[in-house]
Design an enzyme around this catalytic site. Structure first.
Site, PDB file in Angstrom:
ATOM      1  N   SER A  92       0.869  -1.168   0.074  1.00  0.00           N
ATOM      2  CA  SER A  92      -0.016   0.120   0.000  1.00  0.00           C
ATOM      3  C   SER A  92       0.802   1.407   0.063  1.00  0.00           C
ATOM      4  O   SER A  92       1.818   1.377  -0.958  1.00  0.00           O
ATOM      5  CB  SER A  92      -0.972   0.054   1.142  1.00  0.00           C
ATOM      6  N   ASP A 110      -9.565  -5.247  -4.442  1.00  0.00           N
ATOM      7  CA  ASP A 110      -9.118  -4.242  -3.552  1.00  0.00           C
ATOM      8  C   ASP A 110     -10.027  -2.941  -3.581  1.00  0.00           C
ATOM      9  O   ASP A 110     -10.401  -2.266  -4.540  1.00  0.00           O
ATOM     10  CB  ASP A 110      -7.778  -3.481  -4.012  1.00  0.00           C
ATOM     11  N   HIS A 146      -8.365  -4.899   0.532  1.00  0.00           N
ATOM     12  CA  HIS A 146      -6.901  -4.556   0.721  1.00  0.00           C
ATOM     13  C   HIS A 146      -6.382  -4.943   1.783  1.00  0.00           C
ATOM     14  O   HIS A 146      -5.156  -5.524   1.838  1.00  0.00           O
ATOM     15  CB  HIS A 146      -7.132  -2.809   0.787  1.00  0.00           C
TER      16      HIS A 146
END
Ligand SMILES: *[C@@H]1O[C@H](CO)[C@@H](O)[C@H](O)[C@H]1NC(C)=O
Ligand SMILES: *[C@@H]1O[C@H](CO)[C@@H](O)[C@H](O)[C@H]1NC(C)=O
Ligand SMILES: *[C@@H]1O[C@H](CO)[C@@H](O)[C@H](O)[C@H]1NC(C)=O
Length: 474
Positions: A211, A361, A393
């Site tokens: 991320s 996601d 996610h």
């Protein structure tokens, strides 16, 4: 009592902490402790000495040992060192930031290290991972605290691990070029540092990040051939990668996770990033409400930012006067273009990459990561692209740990196949034996956390709300 990285006690501790962090969020608040560590803004260690601008990028400017801890409270039985090092702002000016190097007490491999890019996703220096690790640090950045547990997996595998504050001295969240240089200079500093006991002056390195940590990792991979070709980097594992910030903006705006966006705008507008262009531009369009949200995100960390701006829009006229047309504004577009990975052939990774991403996601668009895979491959990179078919996610960050660890091992061994390939993983569980008996308790902890998060992150927001309560009380 044996307390090395391969001892059962160690594994139990990590397991217990993972449980504390993620699966037992309803636990009672942590008690405040007496001695507090200084925050980066007032800690002189973070201030570079006079004349440092003349030093080469990656030069070590200060060093110290710290007592590393989980949640600022519980000792982590590792050696921990911090280095202040010179790095570079987007405009080429010298700046300084900190990396934290961790060494397992027993049996560490001394010819290599893992660079762990934490997703701190915040635009205040109080959220710096280096601060978060210190015993006595107030736990303002819960993401760093939780990712520190994933970092333990690499320590338990016997790696020295370095975790850079790649957002630099302004805590600039999102500008990839700044963060990429911050990562590469952190690697230079760690490679040159004698205090970790490396057996070589050119240790092998693999970079990992998920991320926000994949912004830093992906850009470091992109910039390496030009900025730091001398480093002995063997690979990169990047998951949930925000390959296109405009794509992320339109995708996550007005959702439960829109709170990342004010923090990213703040980060992009920091002096070390695009402040010269973006600062006056934002000032000319921002509404009082928008300004209050930007100010909030400049003084809090990710979890609070998310809760403060859930289901709100930076692309509305209540936030800034252009509304959705912001995404077509030439000033905005020119900054965002500089934050698309894979756009230029001379910014292609020269070490093999593992990219992994949840098909569903809900924060970082899958399509932009798959576009990145295509462009890097057409420019000659070696990339393995893994799609996680179930899970969102946050769950994919945990689901992806065993494969990322395996990739790191293969990258160090030089056995990652060259060229490009893709595969899909449909399982939504972690195989507790995936990395062998040694790591079984840790992976079981991840499994518990996955159950807690729920299918496709269903419980994530309520978990974050509980984490915020924890932050407020401690
Ligand atoms: C980046 O995202 C924008 C907005 O969704 C899109 O128009 C553009 O095509 C994307 N570019 C790349 C290279 O992914
Ligand atoms: C260049 O970067 C430095 C370091 O962050 C900053 O202080 C300075 O304001 C920037 N200058 C311009 C013109 O952007
Ligand atoms: C990037 O993601 C955005 C948001 O989902 C999407 O609109 C756009 O088409 C994507 N572009 C590319 C080229 O991947």
């Amino acid at each position: 009592m044996s307390f090395g990285p391969s001892s059962p006690v160690w594994h139990q501790l990590v397991l217990v902490l993972l449980a504390l962090a993620i699966t037992e969020l309803h636990a009672r608040p942590l008690k405040p402790i007496a001695a507090r560590a200084s925050v980066p803004a007032t800690d002189p260690f973070y201030q570079p000495p006079a004349g440092y601008e003349a030093e080469e990028p990656g030069t070590i400017l200060r060093t110290r040992s710290i007592v590393a801890s989980f949640f600022g409270l519980l000792l982590d039985a590792v050696e921990a060192h911090q280095l202040l090092y010179r790095t570079t702002a987007v405009n080429g000016t010298a700046i300084a930031t900190v990396t934290t190097g961790f060494k397992p007490l027993l049996g560490a491999a001394t010819d290599r290290f893992v660079s762990f890019q934490t997703a701190y996703d915040s635009s205040d220096t109080v959220c710096d991972p280096s601060y978060n690790y210190e015993l006595g640090a107030v736990q303002t950045d819960i993401i760093s605290a939780v990712e520190f547990l994933i970092l333990q997996v690499y320590l338990a595998e016997g790696y020295i691990v370095a975790a850079p504050d790649y957002e630099g001295p302004d805590a600039a969240f999102a500008p990839g070029r700044l963060e990429g240089m911050g990562v590469l200079d952190g690697m230079r500093a760690v490679s040159a540092y004698t205090g970790l006991g490396f057996s070589t002056t050119t240790p092998a390195i693999v970079g990992v990040g998920y991320s926000g940590g994949a912004i830093a990792s992906g850009w470091a991979a992109s910039l390496q051939s030009d900025y730091a070709p001398e480093l002995s980097i063997k690979g990169w594992a990047a998951g949930g990668t925000p390959a296109n910030l405009t794509g992320t903006t339109v995708f996550v705006d007005n959702t439960v996770f829109s709170g990342f966006l004010p923090a990213a705008l703040d980060g992009l507008a920091k002096p070390s990033a695009y402040g010269a262009e973006l600062g006056p531009f934002i000032e000319s369009i921002i509404t009082p409400l928008g300004q209050s949200k930007l100010t909030f995100a400049n003084t809090y960390c990710a979890v609070e930012d998310i809760l403060n701006f859930a289901e709100q829009s930076v692309l509305s006229t209540s936030f800034q006067s252009l509304g959705y047309d912001l995404v077509y504004d030439p000033t905005f577009v020119s900054v965002m273009q500089q934050n698309i990975m894979g756009l230029y052939a001379n910014e292609t990774p020269i070490a093999p990459v593992l990219l992994y991403h949840a098909a569903l996601d809900e924060i970082i668009p899958y399509a932009n990561a798959s576009t990145l895979f295509d462009s890097w491959c057409s420019n000659g990179a070696s990339v393995q692209f893994t799609t996680y078919g179930s899970g969102g996610h946050a769950t994919t960050e945990l689901l992806g740990v065993p494969a990322a660890v395996e990739f790191v091992e293969a990258a160090f061994a030089g056995t990652v196949a060259s060229g490009c390939s893709s595969n899909t993983v449909l399982d939504s569980t972690v195989d507790p034996l995936a990395l062998g008996l040694d790591l079984e308790p840790l992976l079981t902890g991840l499994l518990d956390a996955l159950v807690r998060f729920g299918e496709q992150d269903a419980n994530l927001i309520s978990d974050l709300a509980i984490l915020e309560t924890l932050i407020t009380v401690t």
